[in-house]
Design an enzyme around this catalytic site. Structure first.
Site, PDB file in Angstrom:
ATOM      1  N   ASP A  97       1.055  -1.124  -0.201  1.00  0.00           N
ATOM      2  CA  ASP A  97       0.121  -0.061   0.040  1.00  0.00           C
ATOM      3  C   ASP A  97       0.750   1.370  -0.229  1.00  0.00           C
ATOM      4  O   ASP A  97       1.673   1.220   0.984  1.00  0.00           O
ATOM      5  CB  ASP A  97      -0.906  -0.200   1.122  1.00  0.00           C
ATOM      6  CG  ASP A  97      -1.991   1.147   1.259  1.00  0.00           C
ATOM      7  OD1 ASP A  97      -2.171   1.670   0.333  1.00  0.00           O
ATOM      8  OD2 ASP A  97      -2.790   1.238   2.257  1.00  0.00           O
ATOM      9  N   ASP A 137      -2.936   2.438  -6.262  1.00  0.00           N
ATOM     10  CA  ASP A 137      -1.703   2.461  -5.268  1.00  0.00           C
ATOM     11  C   ASP A 137      -1.828   1.342  -4.027  1.00  0.00           C
ATOM     12  O   ASP A 137      -0.793   1.285  -3.053  1.00  0.00           O
ATOM     13  CB  ASP A 137      -1.929   3.672  -4.009  1.00  0.00           C
ATOM     14  CG  ASP A 137      -3.339   3.894  -3.605  1.00  0.00           C
ATOM     15  OD1 ASP A 137      -4.229   3.030  -4.008  1.00  0.00           O
ATOM     16  OD2 ASP A 137      -3.602   4.592  -2.666  1.00  0.00           O
ATOM     17  N   GLU A 138      -2.556   0.269  -4.513  1.00  0.00           N
ATOM     18  CA  GLU A 138      -2.159  -0.948  -3.478  1.00  0.00           C
ATOM     19  C   GLU A 138      -2.609  -2.201  -4.471  1.00  0.00           C
ATOM     20  O   GLU A 138      -3.329  -2.418  -5.404  1.00  0.00           O
ATOM     21  CB  GLU A 138      -3.119  -0.964  -2.167  1.00  0.00           C
ATOM     22  CG  GLU A 138      -4.697  -0.720  -2.702  1.00  0.00           C
ATOM     23  CD  GLU A 138      -5.630  -0.924  -1.516  1.00  0.00           C
ATOM     24  OE1 GLU A 138      -5.278  -1.559  -0.477  1.00  0.00           O
ATOM     25  OE2 GLU A 138      -6.595  -0.076  -1.500  1.00  0.00           O
TER      26      GLU A 138
END
Length: 350
Positions: A9, A104-105
């Site tokens: 993350d 983003d993860e």
């Protein structure tokens, strides 16, 4: 074989890209989001801003009241896309089983990997170092025997940290885990669990099964498994799009049904363009109309209709408007739920 799952993350992603490209921003509270004049909301903020209580999805006006010195940045989506693509390319060097969750993860399954002597902890450490060296961005990581625990673990050492839950630690970890931490349990579900006396995972075992089923239906099975640290879900490398939507936050509240109806053709046109872009026009199973009112309460009305049926969609809007009981409308949205090959119906995630 015991699974080894890593959850990566990126820390305050949009804001981190801005701080990377403008180092002078690092010591100041900043947020990426819309302006107050445009009734904007915060998309991301850095940790100095969070210290003042600023959070993502918060109205910009509220954020500026909490932190008057907040520096507001309009955002550069292309820069964020490029950074995300760099990170995903890095992840592909460590596993061919990756499930992206957002820009983003992502999850990685490194079960059976021979990298770094097969140690998931060392692989996660290498990934974080690689991301920093290649992109200048920090990432937090969680390592656990399943997806559910890995995601929780990545939050334990934020920002720029690593947390590992070994198989023999699962029971003790879950015993201390508040039910709010379980992904999928929002404020309303947590409140219903609290009403049953369930505050931590072990408390769920004290609730009679028939009562649990009456309260949560099919979700009861998932609750029981998560509260024991169980999650058998495999990684889904190819994520299936479940819906396509469009929303608009108005510069000033719409005070009449006619004002809302005037916005409908533009939203409907944008929705149809997006459906064509995703080649999903023929897959539409449901259409939903969402209204968010002046007090930030919202309602959604949905029906099994094609996205081309403007008359039926207008009828949904009328129903949603009536639920507002005269309140002004600050946001209006349309969403098309897509039918998949393996199912004829799909619940809209609104």
């Amino acid at each position: 074989m015991q699974r080894k799952i890593i959850h990566i993350d990126l820390d305050c992603f949009f804001a981190a890209v801005e701080m990377r490209d403008q180092p002078s921003l690092r010591q100041h509270p900043i947020a990426v989001g819309g302006s107050v004049d445009a009734r904007g909301v915060i998309a991301a903020c850095n940790y100095p801003a969070r210290a003042f209580g600023v959070r993502s999805a918060m109205p910009t006006a509220r954020a500026l009241k909490l932190c008057p010195q907040l520096q507001l940045i309009p955002g550069r989506m292309q820069a964020y896309k490029e950074a995300s693509q760099q990170v995903m390319a890095i992840l592909q060097q460590y596993s061919d089983r990756i499930e992206p969750l957002s820009m983003d993860e992502a999850y990685l399954d490194v079960t059976g990997s021979t990298l770094h002597q097969g140690s998931a902890t060392r692989i996660a450490t290498a990934i974080r170092q690689h991301i920093w060296q290649e992109t200048g961005l920090t990432a937090s990581a969680g390592v656990a025997p399943n997806k559910f625990l890995a995601k929780i673990a990545s939050d334990e050492r934020k920002p720029d940290g690593l947390f590992v839950i070994c198989p023999h630690q699962v029971t003790d970890f879950v015993a201390r885990l508040a039910v709010e931490k379980i992904p999928g349990i929002g404020p309303k579900t947590a409140e219903r669990l609290h009403d049953l006396g369930v505050y931590h995972c072990p408390d769920l075992a004290k609730v009679p099964l028939p009562r649990l089923i009456r309260q949560f239906g099919a979700f009861s099975q998932t609750l029981l498994e998560r509260c024991q640290g169980i999650d058998h879900r495999p990684l889904c490398a190819e994520r299936v799009r479940k819906s396509v939507g469009v929303e608009q936050t108005f510069a000033s509240d719409k005070q009449s049904l006619q004002d809302c109806e005037a916005e409908l053709p533009g939203l409907l046109s944008t929705l149809q363009q997006r459906l064509e872009h995703h080649q999903a026009t023929a897959q539409v199973q449901k259409v939903a109309v969402k209204l968010k009112f002046t007090d930030f309460q919202q309602t959604t009305v949905e029906q099994q209709i094609p996205a081309t049926d403007a008359t039926a969609i207008r009828a949904l809007l009328v129903t949603a408007w009536q639920r507002g009981q005269g309140r002004g409308v600050r946001l209006m949205g349309l969403q098309a739920g897509l039918a998949q090959a393996e199912t004829k119906q799909l619940e809209l995630g609104l």
